[in-house]
Design an enzyme around this catalytic site. Structure first.
Site, PDB file in Angstrom:
ATOM      1  N   GLY A 165      20.002   9.722  48.444  1.00 56.45           N
ATOM      2  CA  GLY A 165      19.905   8.587  49.349  1.00 56.45           C
ATOM      3  C   GLY A 165      18.565   8.576  50.054  1.00 56.45           C
ATOM      4  O   GLY A 165      17.765   9.510  49.950  1.00 56.45           O
ATOM      5  N   ALA A 166      18.323   7.516  50.793  1.00 60.98           N
ATOM      6  CA  ALA A 166      17.071   7.364  51.531  1.00 60.98           C
ATOM      7  C   ALA A 166      17.007   8.346  52.702  1.00 60.98           C
ATOM      8  O   ALA A 166      18.046   8.819  53.179  1.00 60.98           O
ATOM      9  CB  ALA A 166      16.953   5.928  52.052  1.00 60.98           C
TER      10      ALA A 166
ATOM     11  N   GLY B 131      21.771  10.302  56.112  1.00 61.58           N
ATOM     12  CA  GLY B 131      22.827  11.224  56.523  1.00 61.58           C
ATOM     13  C   GLY B 131      23.132  12.323  55.529  1.00 61.58           C
ATOM     14  O   GLY B 131      24.134  13.037  55.686  1.00 61.58           O
ATOM     15  N   LYS B 132      22.288  12.501  54.525  1.00 60.03           N
ATOM     16  CA  LYS B 132      22.543  13.493  53.478  1.00 60.03           C
ATOM     17  C   LYS B 132      22.605  14.913  54.039  1.00 60.03           C
ATOM     18  O   LYS B 132      23.492  15.696  53.687  1.00 60.03           O
ATOM     19  CB  LYS B 132      21.459  13.425  52.401  1.00 60.03           C
ATOM     20  CG  LYS B 132      21.243  12.050  51.796  1.00 60.03           C
ATOM     21  CD  LYS B 132      20.178  12.080  50.722  1.00 60.03           C
ATOM     22  CE  LYS B 132      18.825  12.576  51.194  1.00 60.03           C
ATOM     23  NZ  LYS B 132      18.209  11.696  52.218  1.00 60.03           N
TER      24      LYS B 132
ATOM     25  N   ASP C  61      14.407  19.274  51.973  1.00 65.11           N
ATOM     26  CA  ASP C  61      13.823  19.928  53.145  1.00 65.11           C
ATOM     27  C   ASP C  61      13.542  21.398  52.870  1.00 65.11           C
ATOM     28  O   ASP C  61      12.505  21.927  53.280  1.00 65.11           O
ATOM     29  CB  ASP C  61      14.752  19.780  54.349  1.00 65.11           C
ATOM     30  CG  ASP C  61      14.853  18.351  54.837  1.00 65.11           C
ATOM     31  OD1 ASP C  61      13.927  17.558  54.561  1.00 65.11           O
ATOM     32  OD2 ASP C  61      15.862  18.009  55.489  1.00 65.11           O
TER      33      ASP C  61
END
Length: 209
Positions: A10-11, A15-16, A37
């Protein structure tokens, strides 16, 4: 038995990462987070953001590295799974670079034969903008204005990240909490095994061919 792989796509600010944390904290077994990340921390500063490179072709000098970064990441994901470790991966897949790369198809091929659940993490762009403004108030490219209510980089992420939109499961974080999203994922995993959407994605063309 191979470890389960969950890919959250997702972008940014959809909320990933929050869902990944809930999975690590509440699902049975060892869940390793190998997302964007984590990967950025091992990427040389001069080559960042690496696999977090935004759509739009603003850094063509990095694009040749991106395919290698993703190949290395997915080799690591596969290795963890084969060693019976579960893996959750939060990424923002897209081929919205200045040249077509076919990276998603490459990644799908690398996980052939392993248990993969591909989850689309969706969130309306209005909510994305609110979250960005709250978390990155000093970042000019996320600041809305009357003439540019949704800056181009944010809009491009929203448009490119869910192409082609082939998922095993989709969740909307504007409607569901991270705990609810993780619960939907867990329920999907406890159902009868089904072919992963990644098997379909492996058939996508490479480099626009």
């Amino acid at each position: 038995m191979a470890g389960q792989i969950i890919i959250l796509n997702g972008a940014p600010r959809s909320g990933k990462s929050s869902i990944a944390r809930v999975i690590q904290e509440s699902f049975d077994g060892a869940w390793m987070n190998l997302g964007v990340d984590s990967y950025e921390q091992i990427t040389p500063p001069r080559l960042r953001p690496g696999i977090g490179l935004r759509p739009g072709g603003e850094r063509p000098d990095l694009e040749d590295f991106v395919r290698h970064f993703y190949a290395a990441l997915y080799e690591s994901i596969a290795a963890h799974s084969r060693l019976e470790l579960n893996v959750v991966v939060d990424v923002g897949h897209h081929d919205g670079y200045s040249k077509p790369l076919g990276i998603l198809a490459d990644c799908a091929r690398q996980l052939a034969g392993l248990p993969v659940l591909f989850v689309g993490v969706r969130c309306p762009i209005e909510v994305i903008m609110e979250r960005r403004a709250a978390s990155e108030p000093d970042r000019a490219y996320v600041t809305a204005s009357p003439g540019d209510p949704v800056p181009s980089p944010v809009r491009l992420w929203q448009e490119e990240v869910h192409k082609p939109g082939t998922y095993d499961l989709e969740v909307d974080t504007s409607l569901l909490s991270p705990q609810d999203c993780a619960g939907a994922i867990e329920q999907r995993l406890t159902g009868a095994p089904q072919p992963s959407a990644f098997q379909t994605l492996a058939q996508l063309p490479i480099d626009g061919q």
